[in-house]
Design an enzyme around this catalytic site. Structure first.
Site, PDB file in Angstrom:
ATOM      1  N   THR A 195       0.828  -1.203   0.000  1.00  0.00           N
ATOM      2  CA  THR A 195       0.000   0.000   0.000  1.00  0.00           C
ATOM      3  C   THR A 195       0.859   1.248   0.000  1.00  0.00           C
ATOM      4  O   THR A 195       1.859   1.300   0.709  1.00  0.00           O
ATOM      5  CB  THR A 195      -0.818   0.014   1.317  1.00  0.00           C
ATOM      6  N   ARG A 223     -14.363  -7.352   1.331  1.00  0.00           N
ATOM      7  CA  ARG A 223     -13.548  -6.867   2.456  1.00  0.00           C
ATOM      8  C   ARG A 223     -12.965  -5.474   2.141  1.00  0.00           C
ATOM      9  O   ARG A 223     -12.425  -5.241   1.069  1.00  0.00           O
ATOM     10  CB  ARG A 223     -12.409  -7.855   2.733  1.00  0.00           C
ATOM     11  N   ASP A 226      -8.252  -0.672   6.104  1.00  0.00           N
ATOM     12  CA  ASP A 226      -8.125   0.631   6.754  1.00  0.00           C
ATOM     13  C   ASP A 226      -7.873   1.773   5.770  1.00  0.00           C
ATOM     14  O   ASP A 226      -8.162   2.930   6.061  1.00  0.00           O
ATOM     15  CB  ASP A 226      -6.947   0.597   7.739  1.00  0.00           C
ATOM     16  N   GLY A 249      -4.809  -4.073   7.876  1.00  0.00           N
ATOM     17  CA  GLY A 249      -5.807  -3.037   8.098  1.00  0.00           C
ATOM     18  C   GLY A 249      -6.711  -3.291   9.282  1.00  0.00           C
ATOM     19  O   GLY A 249      -7.138  -2.350   9.963  1.00  0.00           O
TER      20      GLY A 249
END
Ligand code: SD4
Length: 331
Positions: A195, A223, A226, A249
């Protein structure tokens, strides 16, 4: 700008790009960015800072500074940086080429926050090459903060954004290989290409942040992690600073991690101390042998910090003078 000064500028960019280790592909994308009518402006040394997660943060920050030199602000730096990484099909965890969910769908999450406290987010979105740009549109052009799934995709179509196949041959093959066992087990620090969380302070003192991801590989369909959740994957308070998260997350969401980092800074912690305390909050509450989370923080004064549960998390720190990779402290 005259023809020859533009050529000189491009040559300088290519030279600097080489020093920063930028691929020709990245340089090309940067050169394709909008040029300001007044031409590039110089950024005073010490006046701007950009922090981004993982090795790809280096190219993202270079694109961010390029946007700043073209007359952009902190939010433009964030968007330019995110777009470079989102469009890189070799990255397995952001944008095109990101690993799919367990059913083979690439679903993306992204959000952004600017210096006015405005925020935008999209989650569980498919077929969109630049989810962070879409999140920025939600922020700037709608009365809402977050659009999810089919609604976010519908908004993208209304904006004239073309649908793109995000599953590449490489990510499809990886998924097919995974399906042989279907063993769901998030691996920490997956191949150092995760990420991207970005924080920028521009030369006018404006702070902005962004986060964009394809989320955990082989997650359940639907799903959301975060990364698109304000306060979890990202939080910016122009009076204090900003923070962003990478890693599992679920652990970040349960501790509202980025908001926590910024609030700890508000209480007087340095960005480094705040990241450490937010990491310890997770370590105190859950078993962390197989769980990685890393935080980055940037204060409005340009002070930086980064800390993770385990070693292996690194981030790019770029100023008008130089860019460097930093191995985050851990534990
Ligand atoms: C998520 N936080 O979806 C993201 C994944 C990630 O580095 O950050 N990987 O849970």
């Amino acid at each position: 700008m005259g023809h020859s000064s533009r050529r000189a500028f491009l040559q300088k960019l290519i030279a600097t790009g080489g020093t920063l280790g930028l691929s020709p592909w990245t340089l090309q994308s940067m050169l394709a960015q909008k040029q300001s009518p007044s031409g590039p402006r110089s950024v005073e040394p010490g006046s701007a800072t950009m922090l981004s997660t993982w090795n790809h943060g280096m190219e993202a920050n270079a694109a961010g500074f390029f946007a700043l030199q073209q007359g952009g602000n902190a939010m433009d730096m964030i968007e330019a940086g995110a777009r470079i990484v989102e469009a890189d099909a070799t990255g397995l965890s952001v944008g095109i080429g990101g690993l799919p969910d367990r059913d083979g769908n690439v679903t993306l999450d992204a959000c952004c926050m600017d210096h006015t406290g405005n925020a935008g987010s999209v989650c569980f979105v498919q077929g969109v090459l630049h989810p962070l740009s879409l999140a920025r549109k939600v922020m700037e052009d709608t009365p809402h903060v977050m659009l999810a799934g089919a609604g976010a995709e519908q908004y993208a179509r209304e904006l004239g954004i073309d649908e793109v196949e995000l599953l590449t041959d490489t990510s499809r093959r990886a998924w097919e290989e995974w399906r042989k066992t279907s063993d769901y087990k998030p691996v920490i620090n997956i191949e150092n290409h995760d990420t991207i969380g970005l924080l920028a302070l521009d030369d006018q003192g404006r702070l902005a942040g962004g986060c964009t991801t394809s989320g955990l590989a082989y997650k359940m369909h639907g799903r959301v992690g975060d990364s698109p959740i304000l306060g979890a994957g990202l939080f910016v308070d122009a009076e204090i600073g900003g923070a962003t998260a990478t890693g599992l997350g679920e652990a970040v969401m349960k501790t509202v991690g980025s908001f926590l980092v910024v609030e700890l800074m508000r209480g007087g912690r340095s960005p480094q101390e705040a990241c450490e305390e937010a990491v310890h909050r997770i370590m105190d509450r859950m078993p962390t042998d197989d769980l990685q989370v890393g935080y980055l923080a940037l204060s409005r004064e340009g002070e930086i910090g980064g800390h993770a549960i385990h070693g292996g998390f690194n981030y790019a720190h770029t100023t008008a003078e130089a860019g460097r990779m930093i191995d985050a402290s851990h534990g």
